[in-house]
Scaffold this motif. Structure first.
Motif, PDB file in Angstrom:
ATOM      1  N   LEU A 114      51.224 113.555 -11.511  1.00 39.74           N
ATOM      2  CA  LEU A 114      52.652 113.840 -11.470  1.00 39.74           C
ATOM      3  C   LEU A 114      53.391 112.738 -10.726  1.00 39.74           C
ATOM      4  N   ALA A 115      52.775 112.194  -9.684  1.00 37.23           N
ATOM      5  CA  ALA A 115      53.381 111.076  -8.959  1.00 37.23           C
ATOM      6  C   ALA A 115      53.505 109.853  -9.861  1.00 37.23           C
ATOM      7  N   ALA A 116      52.505 109.614 -10.713  1.00 35.65           N
ATOM      8  CA  ALA A 116      52.565 108.484 -11.645  1.00 35.65           C
ATOM      9  C   ALA A 116      53.676 108.682 -12.666  1.00 35.65           C
ATOM     10  N   TRP A 117      53.868 109.905 -13.129  1.00 38.19           N
ATOM     11  CA  TRP A 117      54.949 110.204 -14.077  1.00 38.19           C
ATOM     12  C   TRP A 117      56.300 109.993 -13.406  1.00 38.19           C
ATOM     13  N   LEU A 118      56.430 110.439 -12.165  1.00 34.62           N
ATOM     14  CA  LEU A 118      57.674 110.254 -11.428  1.00 34.62           C
ATOM     15  C   LEU A 118      57.960 108.771 -11.223  1.00 34.62           C
ATOM     16  N   ALA A 119      56.944 107.991 -10.873  1.00 29.39           N
ATOM     17  CA  ALA A 119      57.128 106.551 -10.683  1.00 29.39           C
ATOM     18  C   ALA A 119      57.589 105.886 -11.981  1.00 29.39           C
ATOM     19  N   ALA A 120      57.018 106.306 -13.112  1.00 31.08           N
ATOM     20  CA  ALA A 120      57.430 105.753 -14.405  1.00 31.08           C
ATOM     21  C   ALA A 120      58.879 106.117 -14.717  1.00 31.08           C
ATOM     22  N   ALA A 121      59.271 107.338 -14.375  1.00 28.84           N
ATOM     23  CA  ALA A 121      60.653 107.768 -14.609  1.00 28.84           C
ATOM     24  C   ALA A 121      61.623 106.962 -13.755  1.00 28.84           C
ATOM     25  N   GLU A 122      61.257 106.734 -12.499  1.00 26.28           N
ATOM     26  CA  GLU A 122      62.125 105.955 -11.613  1.00 26.28           C
ATOM     27  C   GLU A 122      62.275 104.523 -12.114  1.00 26.28           C
ATOM     28  N   ARG A 123      61.177 103.943 -12.596  1.00 27.49           N
ATOM     29  CA  ARG A 123      61.243 102.582 -13.135  1.00 27.49           C
ATOM     30  C   ARG A 123      62.081 102.558 -14.414  1.00 27.49           C
ATOM     31  N   ALA A 124      61.854 103.528 -15.286  1.00 31.09           N
ATOM     32  CA  ALA A 124      62.583 103.565 -16.561  1.00 31.09           C
ATOM     33  C   ALA A 124      64.083 103.705 -16.351  1.00 31.09           C
ATOM     34  N   ALA A 125      64.472 104.449 -15.326  1.00 34.43           N
ATOM     35  CA  ALA A 125      65.896 104.698 -15.065  1.00 34.43           C
ATOM     36  C   ALA A 125      66.626 103.468 -14.549  1.00 34.43           C
ATOM     37  N   THR A 126      65.886 102.413 -14.188  1.00 37.03           N
ATOM     38  CA  THR A 126      66.525 101.208 -13.650  1.00 37.03           C
ATOM     39  C   THR A 126      66.268  99.965 -14.502  1.00 37.03           C
ATOM     40  N   MET A 127      65.538 100.100 -15.599  1.00 41.90           N
ATOM     41  CA  MET A 127      65.271  98.936 -16.449  1.00 41.90           C
ATOM     42  C   MET A 127      66.559  98.447 -17.091  1.00 41.90           C
ATOM     43  N   GLU A 128      66.710  97.143 -17.160  1.00 46.62           N
ATOM     44  CA  GLU A 128      67.954  96.556 -17.687  1.00 46.62           C
ATOM     45  C   GLU A 128      68.194  96.981 -19.130  1.00 46.62           C
ATOM     46  N   ASP A 129      67.166  96.932 -19.948  1.00 41.22           N
ATOM     47  CA  ASP A 129      67.256  97.394 -21.331  1.00 41.22           C
ATOM     48  C   ASP A 129      66.954  98.891 -21.334  1.00 41.22           C
ATOM     49  N   ALA A 130      67.983  99.695 -21.513  1.00 40.44           N
ATOM     50  CA  ALA A 130      67.829 101.147 -21.399  1.00 40.44           C
ATOM     51  C   ALA A 130      66.950 101.723 -22.503  1.00 40.44           C
ATOM     52  N   TRP A 131      66.933 101.107 -23.685  1.00 40.94           N
ATOM     53  CA  TRP A 131      66.046 101.587 -24.744  1.00 40.94           C
ATOM     54  C   TRP A 131      64.589 101.379 -24.352  1.00 40.94           C
ATOM     55  N   ASN A 132      64.283 100.203 -23.793  1.00 41.09           N
ATOM     56  CA  ASN A 132      62.916  99.967 -23.319  1.00 41.09           C
ATOM     57  C   ASN A 132      62.555 100.954 -22.209  1.00 41.09           C
ATOM     58  N   GLY A 133      63.516 101.286 -21.371  1.00 36.59           N
ATOM     59  CA  GLY A 133      63.273 102.276 -20.334  1.00 36.59           C
ATOM     60  C   GLY A 133      62.964 103.640 -20.916  1.00 36.59           C
ATOM     61  N   PHE A 134      63.718 104.035 -21.934  1.00 33.32           N
ATOM     62  CA  PHE A 134      63.497 105.309 -22.612  1.00 33.32           C
ATOM     63  C   PHE A 134      62.091 105.344 -23.215  1.00 33.32           C
ATOM     64  N   CYS A 135      61.690 104.260 -23.892  1.00 32.96           N
ATOM     65  CA  CYS A 135      60.360 104.203 -24.501  1.00 32.96           C
ATOM     66  C   CYS A 135      59.270 104.212 -23.437  1.00 32.96           C
ATOM     67  N   HIS A 136      59.496 103.482 -22.350  1.00 35.96           N
ATOM     68  CA  HIS A 136      58.503 103.443 -21.270  1.00 35.96           C
ATOM     69  C   HIS A 136      58.282 104.830 -20.675  1.00 35.96           C
ATOM     70  N   PHE A 137      59.355 105.551 -20.477  1.00 32.63           N
ATOM     71  CA  PHE A 137      59.264 106.897 -19.917  1.00 32.63           C
ATOM     72  C   PHE A 137      58.431 107.807 -20.811  1.00 32.63           C
ATOM     73  N   LEU A 138      58.735 107.817 -22.110  1.00 35.49           N
ATOM     74  CA  LEU A 138      58.029 108.708 -23.028  1.00 35.49           C
ATOM     75  C   LEU A 138      56.578 108.281 -23.236  1.00 35.49           C
ATOM     76  N   GLU A 139      56.345 106.981 -23.339  1.00 36.59           N
ATOM     77  CA  GLU A 139      54.966 106.539 -23.590  1.00 36.59           C
ATOM     78  C   GLU A 139      54.082 106.816 -22.381  1.00 36.59           C
ATOM     79  N   THR A 140      54.600 106.605 -21.168  1.00 33.58           N
ATOM     80  CA  THR A 140      53.821 106.915 -19.978  1.00 33.58           C
ATOM     81  C   THR A 140      53.523 108.409 -19.903  1.00 33.58           C
ATOM     82  N   MET A 141      54.531 109.215 -20.205  1.00 37.30           N
ATOM     83  CA  MET A 141      54.352 110.661 -20.208  1.00 37.30           C
ATOM     84  C   MET A 141      53.235 111.066 -21.170  1.00 37.30           C
ATOM     85  N   CYS A 142      53.265 110.527 -22.373  1.00 35.96           N
ATOM     86  CA  CYS A 142      52.253 110.878 -23.365  1.00 35.96           C
ATOM     87  C   CYS A 142      50.876 110.350 -22.975  1.00 35.96           C
TER      88      CYS A 142
END
Length: 224
Positions: free
Chosen positions: A74-102
């Motif tokens: 769960l900590a790893a998922w939270l870390a991925a969400a925090e990183r995704a929320a600050t990525m310059e390219d928001a689409w890449n952030g969205f994909c990073h969040f979902l792919e890490t979750m899966c």
């Protein structure tokens, strides 16, 4: 987390007790990954080569064991969400969040159960769950603001990724264990703003999503 478990965690464990705790967590990870969070606790104790009483001394409730087992993921998922929320390219952030979750869910029915449902508000891992949801709202909004994510997608729609992914990995485990990535990217194409078509049904409300997650397991799944 129960008061007894919190107190026990705060106190330094003897070397043999620490070995027992680590053996139980290793066994729990294996049993929950195969059978979900409702796996028999007797099975966990047996796989750790310990008595069930030893398990209950370390983890007085199923919820205590579930929380200790999945805290790292769960900590790893939270870390991925925090990183995704600050990525310059928001689409890449969205994909990073979902792919890490899966990726965290893949081959782990227990974590699928945790991601698909709700823990009691008093649970120690409830706060990270809430924070991940808050970040998901921000991740969706940023990708929509940049014009990359279809404007009618809601954060509640992301639950469909979790639920479908759970079934896909269950069906393909040991056959084609990485095929979930194909399905995820098919879904991501459907999320793109330039490929959006009107949808025939309204999104789930927050209340409807909450009810659905409770039905899938919720607090009762970890109460025993």
């Amino acid at each position: 987390m129960s008061d007894h478990a919190a107190e026990a965690t705060a106190r330094p464990l003897r070397r043999d007790a620490q070995r027992n705790r680590e053996a139980l967590l290793m066994a729990a990870r294996a049993c929950f990954a195969e059978c979900g969070v409702n796996a028999p606790l007797e099975q966990v104790a047996k796989q750790a080569s310990l008595a069930i009483g030893t398990l209950y001394r370390h983890f007085p409730t199923r919820l205590d064991l579930v929380q200790a087992t999945f805290a790292e993921k769960l900590a790893a998922w939270l870390a991925a969400a925090e990183r995704a929320a600050t990525m310059e390219d928001a689409w890449n952030g969205f994909c990073h969040f979902l792919e890490t979750m899966c990726e965290l869910q893949a081959d782990d029915r227990g974590f699928n159960d945790l991601a698909s449902s709700l823990l009691p508000e008093t649970a120690r891992l409830a706060e990270p769950q809430i924070r991940i949801h808050q970040l998901a709202v921000r991740i969706v909004a940023r990708a929509q603001k940049q014009g990359m994510l279809r404007p009618d997608l809601t954060p509640e729609d992301l639950a469909f990724v979790i639920w479908s992914h759970s079934r896909i990995t269950e069906a393909t485990q040991g056959i084609a264990p990485a095929v979930w990535r194909r399905h995820l990217y098919l879904m991501l194409d459907g999320f793109r703003a330039d490929r959006a078509h009107p949808l025939p049904q309204q999104a789930l409300t927050s209340e409807e999503l909450w009810q659905a997650m409770i039905r899938l397991g919720g607090s009762s799944a970890c109460s025993g």
